[in-house]
Enzyme design. Sequence first.
Site, PDB file in Angstrom:
ATOM      1  N   HIS A 170       1.551   9.847  -2.584  1.00 13.01           N
ATOM      2  CA  HIS A 170       2.104   8.493  -2.625  1.00 13.01           C
ATOM      3  C   HIS A 170       1.069   7.461  -3.062  1.00 13.01           C
ATOM      4  O   HIS A 170       1.434   6.426  -3.613  1.00 13.01           O
ATOM      5  CB  HIS A 170       2.773   8.111  -1.300  1.00 13.01           C
ATOM      6  CG  HIS A 170       1.865   7.615  -0.231  1.00 13.01           C
ATOM      7  ND1 HIS A 170       1.133   8.461   0.576  1.00 13.01           N
ATOM      8  CD2 HIS A 170       1.561   6.355   0.163  1.00 13.01           C
ATOM      9  CE1 HIS A 170       0.436   7.753   1.436  1.00 13.01           C
ATOM     10  NE2 HIS A 170       0.670   6.462   1.210  1.00 13.01           N
ATOM     11  N   HIS A 216       0.808  -1.228   0.000  1.00 18.33           N
ATOM     12  CA  HIS A 216       0.000   0.000   0.000  1.00 18.33           C
ATOM     13  C   HIS A 216       0.838   1.272   0.000  1.00 18.33           C
ATOM     14  O   HIS A 216       0.401   2.297  -0.500  1.00 18.33           O
ATOM     15  CB  HIS A 216      -1.008   0.009   1.156  1.00 18.33           C
ATOM     16  CG  HIS A 216      -0.409   0.255   2.501  1.00 18.33           C
ATOM     17  ND1 HIS A 216       0.184  -0.742   3.254  1.00 18.33           N
ATOM     18  CD2 HIS A 216      -0.304   1.388   3.220  1.00 18.33           C
ATOM     19  CE1 HIS A 216       0.620  -0.221   4.381  1.00 18.33           C
ATOM     20  NE2 HIS A 216       0.346   1.075   4.392  1.00 18.33           N
ATOM     21  N   ASP A 217       2.024   1.232   0.536  1.00 14.98           N
ATOM     22  CA  ASP A 217       2.877   2.423   0.599  1.00 14.98           C
ATOM     23  C   ASP A 217       3.998   2.436  -0.436  1.00 14.98           C
ATOM     24  O   ASP A 217       4.957   3.198  -0.308  1.00 14.98           O
ATOM     25  CB  ASP A 217       3.475   2.583   1.999  1.00 14.98           C
ATOM     26  CG  ASP A 217       2.528   3.265   2.967  1.00 14.98           C
ATOM     27  OD1 ASP A 217       1.572   3.930   2.511  1.00 14.98           O
ATOM     28  OD2 ASP A 217       2.744   3.144   4.190  1.00 14.98           O
ATOM     29  N   LYS A 261       5.623   5.636  -1.666  1.00 18.23           N
ATOM     30  CA  LYS A 261       6.604   6.395  -0.882  1.00 18.23           C
ATOM     31  C   LYS A 261       7.978   6.377  -1.539  1.00 18.23           C
ATOM     32  O   LYS A 261       8.819   7.213  -1.225  1.00 18.23           O
ATOM     33  CB  LYS A 261       6.691   5.855   0.545  1.00 18.23           C
ATOM     34  CG  LYS A 261       5.502   6.244   1.400  1.00 18.23           C
ATOM     35  CD  LYS A 261       5.698   5.764   2.817  1.00 18.23           C
ATOM     36  CE  LYS A 261       4.566   6.209   3.719  1.00 18.23           C
ATOM     37  NZ  LYS A 261       4.763   5.741   5.104  1.00 18.23           N
ATOM     38  N   HIS A 269      -6.253   3.513  -0.125  1.00 14.26           N
ATOM     39  CA  HIS A 269      -5.976   3.121   1.258  1.00 14.26           C
ATOM     40  C   HIS A 269      -6.037   4.254   2.277  1.00 14.26           C
ATOM     41  O   HIS A 269      -6.037   3.989   3.474  1.00 14.26           O
ATOM     42  CB  HIS A 269      -4.658   2.335   1.368  1.00 14.26           C
ATOM     43  CG  HIS A 269      -3.403   3.140   1.353  1.00 14.26           C
ATOM     44  ND1 HIS A 269      -2.733   3.428   0.184  1.00 14.26           N
ATOM     45  CD2 HIS A 269      -2.678   3.693   2.352  1.00 14.26           C
ATOM     46  CE1 HIS A 269      -1.642   4.117   0.483  1.00 14.26           C
ATOM     47  NE2 HIS A 269      -1.586   4.292   1.785  1.00 14.26           N
ATOM     48  N   HIS A 270      -6.161   5.495   1.851  1.00 16.56           N
ATOM     49  CA  HIS A 270      -6.334   6.598   2.794  1.00 16.56           C
ATOM     50  C   HIS A 270      -7.740   7.203   2.740  1.00 16.56           C
ATOM     51  O   HIS A 270      -7.992   8.206   3.389  1.00 16.56           O
ATOM     52  CB  HIS A 270      -5.301   7.694   2.563  1.00 16.56           C
ATOM     53  CG  HIS A 270      -3.970   7.379   3.161  1.00 16.56           C
ATOM     54  ND1 HIS A 270      -3.739   7.354   4.513  1.00 16.56           N
ATOM     55  CD2 HIS A 270      -2.790   7.057   2.578  1.00 16.56           C
ATOM     56  CE1 HIS A 270      -2.477   7.037   4.742  1.00 16.56           C
ATOM     57  NE2 HIS A 270      -1.877   6.843   3.575  1.00 16.56           N
TER      58      HIS A 270
END
Length: 126
Positions: free
Chosen positions: A94, A65-66, A69, A118-119
């Site tokens: 990101h 998910h990240d 970044k 996801h956010h």
Amino acid sequence: NTHHIEELNRLNQAIISSLATAIDAKDRYTCSHINRVQHYAMTLARAASLSGPDLDAVSTGALVHDIGKLGIPDHILGKPGKLTSEEFKRIQTHVTIGADILSPIPFPFPVVDVVLTHHERWDGLG
């Protein structure tokens, strides 16, 4: 053939896990974050009776998910203290960076959707 497919699936999962560990290591403030996210996401997914490809999407999506970044400069990602509003806006990108990185991969389940959203808030307000 079945054995070969199972071996390839294990190899793919190991590569994804290794990539996720590398992403997690880049951000010193979120050490082991992906493991916690995957644990909680899978617990919620199972409680919501997800199965099959949907559960696979949550599991893999939680790991990567990240990934976006990787496109955030280290001086922002590792900044000790409060981010400026511009830096925070950059951090927010990101999710789209992650979706762009993963979109060429033909996952058999909606991993890119997990990464891209996801956010998002439960109430749909962003």
